[in-house]
Motif scaffolding. Structure first.
Motif, PDB file in Angstrom:
ATOM      1  N   LEU A  74       0.817  -1.212   0.000  1.00 13.95           N
ATOM      2  CA  LEU A  74       0.000   0.000   0.000  1.00 13.95           C
ATOM      3  C   LEU A  74       0.851   1.262   0.000  1.00 13.95           C
ATOM      4  N   LEU A  75       1.936   1.235   0.743  1.00  9.66           N
ATOM      5  CA  LEU A  75       2.903   2.335   0.772  1.00  9.66           C
ATOM      6  C   LEU A  75       4.092   1.904   1.595  1.00  9.66           C
ATOM      7  N   ASN A  76       5.173   2.684   1.535  1.00  5.38           N
ATOM      8  CA  ASN A  76       6.303   2.454   2.403  1.00  5.38           C
ATOM      9  C   ASN A  76       6.187   3.379   3.600  1.00  5.38           C
ATOM     10  N   ALA A  77       6.292   2.803   4.798  1.00  2.00           N
ATOM     11  CA  ALA A  77       6.050   3.561   6.025  1.00  2.00           C
ATOM     12  C   ALA A  77       7.330   3.937   6.755  1.00  2.00           C
ATOM     13  N   LYS A  78       8.431   4.047   6.023  1.00  2.00           N
ATOM     14  CA  LYS A  78       9.704   4.397   6.643  1.00  2.00           C
ATOM     15  C   LYS A  78       9.643   5.773   7.290  1.00  2.00           C
ATOM     16  N   LYS A  82       4.663  10.351   5.850  1.00  2.00           N
ATOM     17  CA  LYS A  82       3.921   9.649   4.804  1.00  2.00           C
ATOM     18  C   LYS A  82       2.852   8.750   5.407  1.00  2.00           C
ATOM     19  N   MET A  83       3.221   8.039   6.479  1.00  2.00           N
ATOM     20  CA  MET A  83       2.269   7.151   7.126  1.00  2.00           C
ATOM     21  C   MET A  83       1.167   7.942   7.806  1.00  2.00           C
ATOM     22  N   GLN A 107      10.908  -4.433   4.797  1.00  2.00           N
ATOM     23  CA  GLN A 107      11.290  -3.147   4.204  1.00  2.00           C
ATOM     24  C   GLN A 107      10.396  -2.005   4.676  1.00  2.00           C
ATOM     25  N   LEU A 108       9.586  -2.270   5.683  1.00  2.00           N
ATOM     26  CA  LEU A 108       8.615  -1.309   6.224  1.00  2.00           C
ATOM     27  C   LEU A 108       7.552  -0.922   5.194  1.00  2.00           C
ATOM     28  N   ASN A 109       7.279  -1.831   4.278  1.00  2.00           N
ATOM     29  CA  ASN A 109       6.140  -1.649   3.385  1.00  2.00           C
ATOM     30  C   ASN A 109       4.866  -2.050   4.115  1.00  2.00           C
ATOM     31  N   VAL A 110       3.825  -1.264   3.942  1.00  2.00           N
ATOM     32  CA  VAL A 110       2.530  -1.622   4.518  1.00  2.00           C
ATOM     33  C   VAL A 110       1.879  -2.641   3.595  1.00  2.00           C
ATOM     34  N   THR A 185      -6.424  13.030  13.338  1.00  2.00           N
ATOM     35  CA  THR A 185      -7.676  13.768  13.231  1.00  2.00           C
ATOM     36  C   THR A 185      -7.848  14.143  11.769  1.00  2.00           C
ATOM     37  N   HIS A 186      -8.889  14.917  11.462  1.00  5.75           N
ATOM     38  CA  HIS A 186      -9.113  15.301  10.069  1.00  5.75           C
ATOM     39  C   HIS A 186      -8.017  16.224   9.547  1.00  5.75           C
ATOM     40  N   SER A 187      -7.250  16.869  10.457  1.00  2.00           N
ATOM     41  CA  SER A 187      -6.285  17.866  10.006  1.00  2.00           C
ATOM     42  C   SER A 187      -4.855  17.637  10.496  1.00  2.00           C
ATOM     43  N   ASP A 188      -4.629  16.587  11.288  1.00  2.00           N
ATOM     44  CA  ASP A 188      -3.297  16.432  11.869  1.00  2.00           C
ATOM     45  C   ASP A 188      -3.052  14.976  12.257  1.00  2.00           C
ATOM     46  N   TYR A 189      -1.799  14.673  12.584  1.00  2.00           N
ATOM     47  CA  TYR A 189      -1.462  13.355  13.108  1.00  2.00           C
ATOM     48  C   TYR A 189      -0.447  13.510  14.229  1.00  2.00           C
TER      49      TYR A 189
END
Length: 207
Positions: A74-78, A82-83, A107-110, A185-189
């Motif tokens: 799905l993506l790389n979460a390094k 990005k995650m 490889q920290l791929n999801v 949240t809708h605007s932050d992590y």
């Protein structure tokens, strides 16, 4: 094992499993011969028992196809940015709290994103057992957890931190690494790994 499965298959069709097995073994004396089946052999085999034998060969083909399937990346979460952005888009806008699990390869791929629990507007009840069962089932090297705060307040509660640290401790014992725990949240992590909240636990446990 294959012999027992073949017998079970014909038994489900209400047929004489021993007779059907003997006929099957005439055409496929060894398991590997199912990988080398020709069109003529398949037609001849099916002619003895059209419905059941055709169904069996279709099942074999499905099994071959499944064996070559791999989980989609799905993506790389390094990088937590990005995650975090990915997780925001997934659950940051939801009106109820959800706890989700990101399954990771070496490889920290999801390689998997699963909703583990759905709670109320302000609470989700989570079980470490359920989380680790899913990680082990996927044969993942590690994982991240993500949950949303519908209130819009992104900082984790004390309970959020304690639960994440508990998972980190259990993961260390099982050699299944918790790489991060996010609140979105809708605007932050919020990344507990970024904030060193998981590393603090590791040092305290070693002391």
């Amino acid at each position: 094992m294959i012999t027992n499965k073949i017998k079970q298959f014909y038994r489900l069709f209400g047929q004489d499993e021993n007779h059907a097995l003997r006929n099957f073994q005439r055409y496929f004396p060894e398991p590997y011969t199912l990988n080398e089946i020709t069109h003529d052999t398949a037609e001849d085999f099916v002619s003895h028992n059209e419905v059941a034998n055709q169904a069996l060969l279709i099942g074999v083909e499905i099994g071959k196809a499944v064996a070559f399937q791999k989980r989609q990346v799905l993506l790389n979460a390094k990088y937590s940015t990005k995650m975090g952005t990915f997780a925001q888009k997934k659950i940051g806008h939801l009106p109820q709290e959800q706890l989700c699990l990101a399954l990771l390869d070496a490889q920290l791929n999801v390689i998997g994103w699963e909703t583990v629990f759905v709670g109320t507007v302000s609470h989700v009840q989570a079980s470490p057992r359920e989380i680790f069962q899913r990680v082990l089932k996927a044969n993942a090297v590690g994982f991240m957890i993500v949950h949303n705060h519908p209130s819009g307040y992104v900082m984790p509660s004390k309970a959020d931190i304690v639960f994440s640290q508990r998972l980190a401790t259990l993961g260390q014992q099982m050699d299944i690494h918790l790489f991060d725990s996010f609140v979105v949240t809708h605007s932050d992590y919020w990344s507990m790994s970024e904030k060193k909240q998981l590393k603090k636990l590791s040092r305290s446990n070693q002391g």
